[in-house]
Write an enzyme that holds these catalytic residues in place. Structure first.
Site, mmCIF file in Angstrom:
data_model
loop_
_atom_site.group_PDB
_atom_site.id
_atom_site.type_symbol
_atom_site.label_atom_id
_atom_site.label_comp_id
_atom_site.label_asym_id
_atom_site.label_seq_id
_atom_site.Cartn_x
_atom_site.Cartn_y
_atom_site.Cartn_z
ATOM 1 N N GLU A 1 0.814 -1.219 0.000
ATOM 2 C CA GLU A 1 0.000 0.000 0.000
ATOM 3 C C GLU A 1 0.847 1.268 0.000
ATOM 4 O OE1 GLU A 1 -3.073 -0.239 -0.560
ATOM 5 O OE2 GLU A 1 -3.697 -2.221 0.146
ATOM 6 N N LEU A 2 2.052 1.148 -0.540
ATOM 7 C CA LEU A 2 2.988 2.271 -0.622
ATOM 8 C C LEU A 2 3.346 2.841 0.756
ATOM 9 C CD1 LEU A 2 3.525 2.584 -3.625
ATOM 10 C CD2 LEU A 2 2.660 4.897 -3.518
#
Lengths: 448, 426
Positions: free
Chosen positions: A146-147
Site C-alpha cells: 500500500e505504498l
C-alpha cells in the site's frame, strides 16, 4: 524533459471464510476458495486479460517507447498459478518485450515492515525469488504494501541494494516541493520515487466521475496536463492499481480506449518519454532528501496507516498475529508458516476498518464482509484454530528426535533461478533457532 | 356471561411465537398456551402477522393484519408490507426484544412516513386489528403480554363493555422499561396498561417488586407466575475441539445494556489475565455488540473472548454443552430462561442477583452483576472444582424438572377465575 512512469499494482487478497465458532477445531481451510477463485476469474476477464493485451499492443505499436512497471503480489501469483495460470503466461509475454519491469514487494502483501524485521526480510526475499523464477528478472526497485513508507524502511531494505523505493507524493510531507522530482531517502540513501497523486487519481478514481470538472477525460487532455509540467519536473509518476482498467473503472467508461490513445498522445511531444521505475532512478539525480518519520501510505485522505491500524480491532488482531512469529518458526512447518503469512495480508485488516465517514465508500466497495466487526470475528476464530494447530505441532515436534527435524526451506526453488543475484546478502533464516519445549498452559496445573 | 361448562375462553394478545421469535417472550407464550390447552382453556391468540410457514395446532391463532387491511388511509398492500416488516426486518419496534437495525438496512417506509415513531404506529395498527376481533367474538378475559399489546387490550375491553360484557384485562409483565432502560416513552404505555388492567401477572417476585416500586401498582393486584421450561431429552454433542486445551465460559443473549455485556467483557479480562487457558464466548447480536468487540480488542482479548452473532435454535444445545460455565450478568432480568436451558444441558450457571430465575433455582451462584471480582471468583471456582460444579448442576436439574408450564398454567387458571369472578361483582 519530463519522463512518464506508469506503475501498476496487481493484487487480489485471499479472503477469509465466514469462519464461525463451530468451525474452530474442525475446519483447517481458512480461505474462501470458491469466492477467491470466482473473483480472480471475474477480474481476469474484466481486467487482467484485456489490459495485458492492450499493454502488449501499445508496446508493439510504439516500438518499445511505451514502458510499464508492475508490482505483483505473491498472494496474487499464487492464486493465479492455481486458478488461472494463463494470467501468468500473459504477464510473461509482457516481460519478454523488454519494456516491462517488475518491482519487489512483500510476498504476502503484508504490513510486516511495521512489525518484524526478520519476517519482512524473508517475505521480500521470497517474492524476489518468485519474480525471478516467473519473469527472469531481479527486481531493482521496492514498493512496500500500500505504498507504506517511513524512514526506517530504507534501513530495512538496505541488504537488497535497491535502486529506488516508491512512496506517496503527499502534500503534508512535500510542502512546497513537487512530486515530479526524484528525491533521496533520509539516512540510508536510496532514491525515492513519488506518486503524483493528482494525475494518478484523475485516472484511477475520477475518470468516470461525471461531477468532476475534468470529465470526460480524453488522452489528449491528459497528455496536455502532462506536457504542461515540462521544464518543472523530471518525471511524472502515475502509480495506480492495475484493476483500474476494467474493474474499478468499467470498460463502458471508456478507460481502455483512453489508455489505447494515451502513449501516442504523450509521445507527441518530442521531449516526453516513458520510463520504467529503475530507468527513472538511473537517469535522474536526486534533488534532495525527504524524511517521513511516520508511515505514509497511498490510502484514504489521511495517507497514513489508519486504514489498517486505525482501530482497536485492527491493532488487536495484528498484534495477536505477529505475537505468534516465534512459535510458528519454532515448528519449522512450512504449511503452518505459509498459512500464517497468508493471514498477514493487509486486506484482512482493511476489512476491519471503521472509518466510514471520509472514505466509507471506498472501503465498502472493497469489503468482503457485511460489517467490519464480522471481519474481526471470523479472523479471530481462524486465529484461535490456528494457534491450537501450532501448539499441536510443537507438541509433536517435542516428541520427535532432534535429528529427525525437518529443515526449513524457502518458498521458491532457488535451483530454478538461473540469474545471478548481485549484491544480496543471503539472510539467516529461522533454521537454527534452538528448540524449546512447548509452553502449553494448563489450568489445572496452575490452579492446584 | 357465556360460560360453557367449566372451560374458559381467553383472548390472548402476544407479539411473537416461535419459529418467528426473537427472544424469551415468544417461547414463553408458546409454553404457556400449550400448558393452558391441557387445562380446558380455549385460547384465541392474536399475532401482528401470522406467517404461512408456522402452524399452531393447540390453539386458534388470529392475524391482526388480516382484520385491518383496507381500514386505513394507506393502501392495504402497504400495511401488509409494514407488518411483515415488523417481524422480518426487526424494526425498531421490538427494541426490548429485537436487536436494532444494522446500518444500511432499510427503514419501514410506513412508519417513517410523516415522522411517526415506528413502534407506536405498529402498536396502533395491531390494536385496531384486535378491536375488530373483539367486536366479532366474545371472550371471558383478555390476557395481554407486554407493552406492545396493552393498548390493544384496553380497547378490546372497551369494545366488550360497549356490547354489555364485563371482560377483565390481565396484563402479563415479562419485562419492563426499568429492566431495558432504553429511556423511551414506553414506560408511559406500560404504566397506563398496568393501571387499566384488572389483574397483573409477573414472571417473578423481582418484577413484582419493580412494578410496585416504579409503577406505583398495588401489590395486591399482582400475582407471580414463574415461567416454566419443558423437560426434554437433550441430544449429546461431541466435545468441541476447543476444549482439548481450554475451559470455556459462555454468555448467550441479546448484547444490550440490560444483559450486562460490558460486565462480561471485564470479567473475561479479569479471568484470562490470570488463566490463559480459559476462553470466553459471547453469543448474540444487539446494539452493543460492535462496541463490545471493540472493547475486547482494546483490552487485549483478541482470541480470548470470541464473538458470534445470533445462532439458530438448532445450534443452541451444542453451544451450551461447549461451555464449562454459563454466565448471565444481567443488570436486570425479570426471569431469565437461558440459565435454565444451560442447566438442562448440564452446564453450571453464575447469574446476576437482579434476576427472577434465582427464585426458582437455588443451585446456582448468584452474584451482583457489578461485582466483577466476586463473579470472576465464582467462575474460577466452578472451573477449578469440576466435581462441585457437576453436583451443583445435577441438583439444579432436579429443581427445574418440577418447573413445568403445567404448573404455570395451573396458577394462571386461578388468576383467570379470580379475575372473571371479580369482574362479575363489579
Amino acid at each position: 524533459m519530463p519522463s512518464v512512469c506508469c506503475y501498476f499494482h496487481v493484487h487480489q487478497p485471499l479472503r477469509v471464510k465466514k469462519y464461525n465458532l463451530f468451525d474452530i477445531g474442525s475446519e483447517t481451510d481458512y480461505f474462501d476458495d470458491k469466492k477467491n477463485s470466482e473473483i480472480l476469474r471475474k477480474v481476469a476477464n474484466k481486467c487482467y486479460y484485456p489490459a495485458n493485451n492492450l499493454m502488449l499492443e501499445l508496446i508493439e505499436r510504439s516500438e518499445g517507447r511505451f514502458k510499464i512497471s508492475y508490482s505483483i503480489s505473491g498472494v496474487f501469483l499464487d492464486q493465479a498459478m492455481e486458478y488461472e495460470p494463463k494470467i501468468i503466461e500473459s504477464f510473461q509475454s509482457l516481460a519478454r518485450t523488454g519494456c516491462v519491469e517488475f518491482l519487489s514487494e512483500t510476498y504476502y502483501h503484508s504490513l510486516a515492515s511495521l512489525y518484524s524485521e526478520e519476517e519482512f526480510f524473508e517475505q521480500v526475499l521470497d517474492h524476489m525469488l518468485l519474480i525471478g523464477r516467473l519473469f527472469e528478472q531481479v527486481p531493482q526497485v521496492f514498493r512496500n504494501t500500500e505504498l507504506v513508507y517511513f524512514d526506517y524502511l530504507a534501513h530495512l531494505i538496505r541488504k537488497f541494494h535497491f535502486k529506488a523505493v516508491l512512496a506517496e507524493g503527499w502534500d503534508a510531507i512535500l510542502g512546497w516541493r513537487s512530486p515530479n522530482f526524484v528525491y533521496e531517502t533520509q539516512g540510508f540513501p536510496v532514491k525515492l520515487l513519488l506518486k503524483n497523486y493528482r494525475l494518478s487519481d484523475d485516472i484511477a478514481f475520477r475518470f468516470s466521475n461525471k461531477d468532476w470538472k475534468g470529465w470526460p477525460l480524453t488522452a489528449d487532455k491528459f497528455a496536455n496536463w502532462v506536457h504542461s509540467i515540462n521544464g518543472s519536473g523530471q518525471a511524472i509518476n502515475l502509480f495506480m492499481d492495475y484493476e483500474t482498467f476494467g474493474e474499478h473503472q468499467w470498460e463502458d467508461t471508456g478507460i481502455f480506449s483512453f489508455m489505447r490513445h494515451l502513449p501516442e498522445a504523450i509521445l507527441k511531444h518530442p521531449d516526453t518519454d516513458f520510463v520504467t521505475v529503475s530507468e527513472e532512478a538511473d537517469r535522474y539525480r536526486s534533488v534532495g532528501t525527504l524524511s517521513m518519520p511516520h508511515p505514509v501510505s497511498w490510502a484514504d485522505t489521511e495517507r497514513d496507516i489508519s486504514a489498517w491500524l486505525g482501530n482497536d480491532m485492527q491493532k488487536g488482531a495484528l498484534r495477536a498475529l505477529y505475537d505468534l512469529e516465534e512459535r510458528i518458526k519454532e515448528t519449522k512447518d512450512l504449511d503452518l508458516l505459509k498459512t500464517w503469512r497468508q493471514l498477514q495480508t493487509s486486506d484482512h485488516f482493511y476489512y476491519m476498518c471503521t472509518k466510514w465517514f471520509s472514505d466509507g465508500d471506498v472501503h465498502k466497495y472493497f469489503n468482503a464482509y457485511e460489517r467490519p466487526h464480522d471481519a474481526y470475528i471470523y479472523f479471530t476464530n481462524v486465529l484461535v484454530d490456528f494457534v491450537s494447530r501450532v501448539d499441536d505441532r510443537i507438541a509433536e515436534i517435542c516428541a520427535l528426535q532432534a535429528s529427525e527435524m525437518p529443515k526449513i526451506d524457502f518458498e521458491a526453488q532457488i535451483d530454478n533461478l538461473r540469474l545471478p543475484m548481485p549484491g544480496i546478502e543471503m539472510p539467516i533464516p529461522a533454521v537454527d533457532l534452538p528448540l524449546v519445549g512447548p509452553k502449553l498452559p494448563d489450568i489445572n496445573g496452575k490452579m492446584q | 356471561m357465556l360460560v360453557m361448562g367449566n372451560s374458559i375462553n381467553i383472548l390472548m394478545l402476544g407479539w411473537e411465537l416461535p419459529p418467528h421469535h426473537s427472544g424469551g417472550l415468544g417461547r414463553a407464550c408458546e409454553g404457556m398456551t400449550k400448558g393452558l390447552s391441557k387445562r380446558d382453556v380455549a385460547v384465541s391468540f392474536v399475532l401482528p402477522k401470522v406467517f404461512k410457514s408456522a402452524t399452531y395446532s393447540w390453539m386458534d391463532v388470529h392475524d391482526a393484519s388480516g382484520y385491518i387491511a383496507g381500514g386505513f388511509n394507506c393502501g392495504a398492500k402497504e400495511e401488509q408490507e409494514c407488518l411483515e416488516f415488523v417481524i422480518r426486518h426487526q424494526c425498531a419496534l421490538m427494541r426490548g426484544y429485537f436487536a436494532p437495525m444494522h446500518s444500511g438496512e432499510v427503514l419501514c417506509k410506513l412508519c417513517f412516513k410523516g415522522g411517526n415513531i415506528a413502534e407506536f404506529s405498529h402498536v396502533d395498527l395491531y390494536a385496531k386489528g384486535v378491536m375488530e376481533i373483539a367486536r366479532r367474538q366474545s371472550f371471558q378475559a383478555v390476557h395481554a403480554h407486554d407493552w406492545m399489546t396493552y393498548p390493544a387490550a384496553i380497547l378490546a375491553k372497551r369494545v366488550a363493555a360497549k356490547a354489555g360484557r364485563k371482560t377483565p384485562f390481565i396484563a402479563h409483565v415479562h419485562a419492563t422499561e426499568i429492566d431495558r432502560h432504553d429511556g423511551s416513552h414506553i414506560y408511559r404505555i406500560e404504566k397506563e396498561g398496568m393501571e387499566a388492567a384488572d389483574r397483573i401477572v409477573t414472571v417473578s417476585n423481582y418484577t413484582k417488586s419493580i412494578i410496585a416500586k416504579y409503577y406505583g401498582i398495588d401489590p395486591e393486584k399482582i400475582s407471580v407466575v414463574h415461567n416454566g421450561i419443558e423437560p426434554r431429552t437433550i441430544e449429546k454433542y461431541p466435545r468441541h475441539p476447543l476444549k482439548r486445551r481450554h475451559k470455556v465460559v459462555l454468555f448467550i443473549g441479546r448484547v444490550t445494556y440490560q444483559k450486562g455485556p460490558d460486565y462480561y467483557v471485564r470479567l473475561a479480562k479479569k479471568v484470562t489475565d490470570q488463566y490463559d487457558n480459559v476462553k470466553f464466548l459471547m453469543v448474540g447480536s444487539g446494539d452493543m455488540q460492535a462496541s463490545m468487540i471493540e472493547l475486547a480488542a482494546r483490552e487485549n482479548l483478541t482470541g480470548k473472548l470470541l464473538f458470534s452473532s445470533w445462532i439458530g435454535d438448532d445450534m443452541m444445545d451444542a453451544t451450551y454443552q461447549m461451555a464449562d460455565v454459563f454466565v448471565m450478568p444481567s443488570v436486570s432480568e425479570p426471569f431469565g430462561i437461558v440459565p435454565l436451558e444451560a442447566i438442562q444441558n448440564g452446564t453450571p450457571v453464575v447469574v446476576s442477583r437482579n434476576s427472577g430465575v434465582i427464585e426458582v433455582v437455588k443451585h446456582c451462584i448468584a452474584v451482583d452483576f457489578w461485582d466483577i471480582d466476586k463473579m470472576a471468583e465464582a467462575i474460577v471456582i466452578l472451573l477449578k472444582h469440576e466435581g462441585h460444579a457437576r453436583n451443583m448442576v445435577r441438583k439444579a436439574q432436579d429443581e427445574i424438572e418440577k418447573l413445568t408450564w403445567d404448573v404455570a398454567a395451573e396458577k394462571l387458571c386461578t388468576v383467570y377465575g379470580d379475575a372473571i369472578e371479580e369482574a362479575g361483582y363489579a
